[in-house]
Design a protein around this motif. Sequence first.
Motif, short mmCIF file in Angstrom:
data_model
loop_
_atom_site.label_atom_id
_atom_site.label_comp_id
_atom_site.label_asym_id
_atom_site.label_seq_id
_atom_site.Cartn_x
_atom_site.Cartn_y
_atom_site.Cartn_z
N LEU A 1 0.72 -1.32 0.16
CA LEU A 1 0.06 0.13 -0.04
C LEU A 1 0.73 1.47 0.21
O LEU A 1 0.57 2.15 -0.56
N GLU A 2 1.85 1.30 0.59
CA GLU A 2 2.76 2.44 0.83
C GLU A 2 3.37 2.57 -0.46
O GLU A 2 3.66 4.00 -0.87
N GLN A 3 3.85 1.86 -1.36
CA GLN A 3 4.31 2.17 -2.60
C GLN A 3 3.16 2.70 -3.75
O GLN A 3 3.52 3.77 -4.38
N TYR A 4 1.93 2.13 -3.41
CA TYR A 4 0.95 2.90 -4.22
C TYR A 4 0.72 4.25 -4.07
O TYR A 4 0.56 5.13 -4.92
N LEU A 5 0.68 4.42 -2.55
CA LEU A 5 0.22 5.78 -2.29
C LEU A 5 1.43 6.74 -2.56
O LEU A 5 1.05 7.72 -2.78
N ALA A 6 2.78 6.32 -2.57
CA ALA A 6 3.87 7.25 -2.84
C ALA A 6 3.69 7.51 -4.43
O ALA A 6 3.99 8.79 -4.66
N VAL A 7 3.27 6.78 -5.29
CA VAL A 7 3.06 6.96 -6.68
C VAL A 7 1.77 7.85 -6.76
O VAL A 7 2.07 8.98 -7.63
N SER A 8 0.91 7.88 -6.08
CA SER A 8 -0.25 8.67 -5.78
C SER A 8 0.11 10.21 -5.66
O SER A 8 -0.26 10.97 -6.43
N PHE A 9 0.91 10.14 -4.46
CA PHE A 9 1.25 11.53 -4.05
C PHE A 9 2.11 12.22 -5.05
O PHE A 9 2.02 13.36 -5.56
N ALA A 10 3.05 11.22 -5.79
CA ALA A 10 3.91 11.83 -6.49
C ALA A 10 3.23 12.25 -8.00
O ALA A 10 3.51 13.49 -8.44
N LEU A 11 2.20 11.59 -8.38
CA LEU A 11 1.51 12.25 -9.53
C LEU A 11 0.64 13.47 -9.29
O LEU A 11 0.63 14.51 -9.86
N PHE A 12 0.13 13.44 -7.95
CA PHE A 12 -0.45 14.54 -7.61
C PHE A 12 0.32 15.84 -7.38
O PHE A 12 -0.09 16.89 -7.79
N ALA A 13 1.50 15.77 -7.17
CA ALA A 13 2.48 16.91 -6.90
C ALA A 13 2.61 17.18 -8.14
O ALA A 13 2.92 18.67 -8.50
N LEU A 14 3.12 16.35 -9.42
CA LEU A 14 3.35 16.81 -10.69
C LEU A 14 2.11 17.62 -11.28
O LEU A 14 2.51 18.43 -11.84
N GLY A 15 0.85 17.12 -11.10
CA GLY A 15 -0.14 17.67 -11.34
C GLY A 15 -0.31 19.10 -10.78
O GLY A 15 -0.56 20.01 -11.52
N LEU A 16 0.04 19.25 -9.51
CA LEU A 16 -0.16 20.45 -8.90
C LEU A 16 0.90 21.53 -9.61
O LEU A 16 0.72 22.72 -9.74
N LEU A 17 2.13 21.08 -9.90
CA LEU A 17 3.20 21.55 -10.23
C LEU A 17 2.80 22.31 -11.60
O LEU A 17 3.13 23.42 -11.98
#
Lengths: 101, 168
Positions: free
Chosen positions: A5-21
């Motif tokens: 679960l932690e790996q999937y959440l890390a990918v999700s957070f990184a994707l969110f950060a890229l979108g916000l950027l």
Amino acid sequence: MHAGLEQYLAVSFALFALGLLGVIMRRNLLVIYMSLELMLNAANLALVAFSRFKDNLNGQILVFFIITVAAAEVSVGLALIVALYRRRQSAHVEDLTSMKL
Amino acid sequence: MGISDILFYVFAAMTLSCAALVIANPFSRNPVTSAMFLVLTIVSMAGLFVLLHAFFLAAVQILVYAGAVIVLFLFVIMLLDLKAEARRKIKFYGLAAGVISVGAIVAIFARNLRSTPLHALASPTAQGGTTALGLLLFRQYVLPFEVISVLLLVAMVGVILLSRKDSK
């Protein structure tokens, strides 16, 4: 490393950060819309991961509704962009300053 | 480390690199390139959904996003003649503001991820097949389902109204 679960959440957070950027950095309305789609997809990935690891299918139903709302949002937003482009001949946020004091 | 773990890392790397190329491509500022990399991002995310056993959502993701949303984006990009947009540079203060705010939010994410005990629920069990989701959708969630269809109708009417030629 095992993909939990932690790996999937890390990918999700990184994707969110890229979108916000993308939303903050880019000045083209269409690319800003695509970055919004990235952020919605990051939320979807987090919901599906939680749903899989907590054995609760309600998260996947929520993702289904999010995808539907995102499709409606994109169609209305793109129609707004087309209407704006007809009036102003630009899809660039720096040219749309008529509400500035 | 099984085959699904290796596939997870492949799809995750593809998702993140394609998403980075959507927002800032060093070779091209053209929105069409961004849209094409958005397709790749969506498809590799569907792969991640399959790894999470959400088969129905993976199919819906490809059908709705890659099939409808991206086509709509491409139509609009080609409808608006965006040649002048392709030459504009990214402003420095925009980049700085973006990096600062995204860094702050990533710090919050990382801190929460590290301090939350997730190992207790780390046994993958749920199966998101069409049957299970359909039963849930048409029994427990039938009212939201109808409401969302009304929302789609409202969006359709709104789009037709907005994109008329002489909307006074």
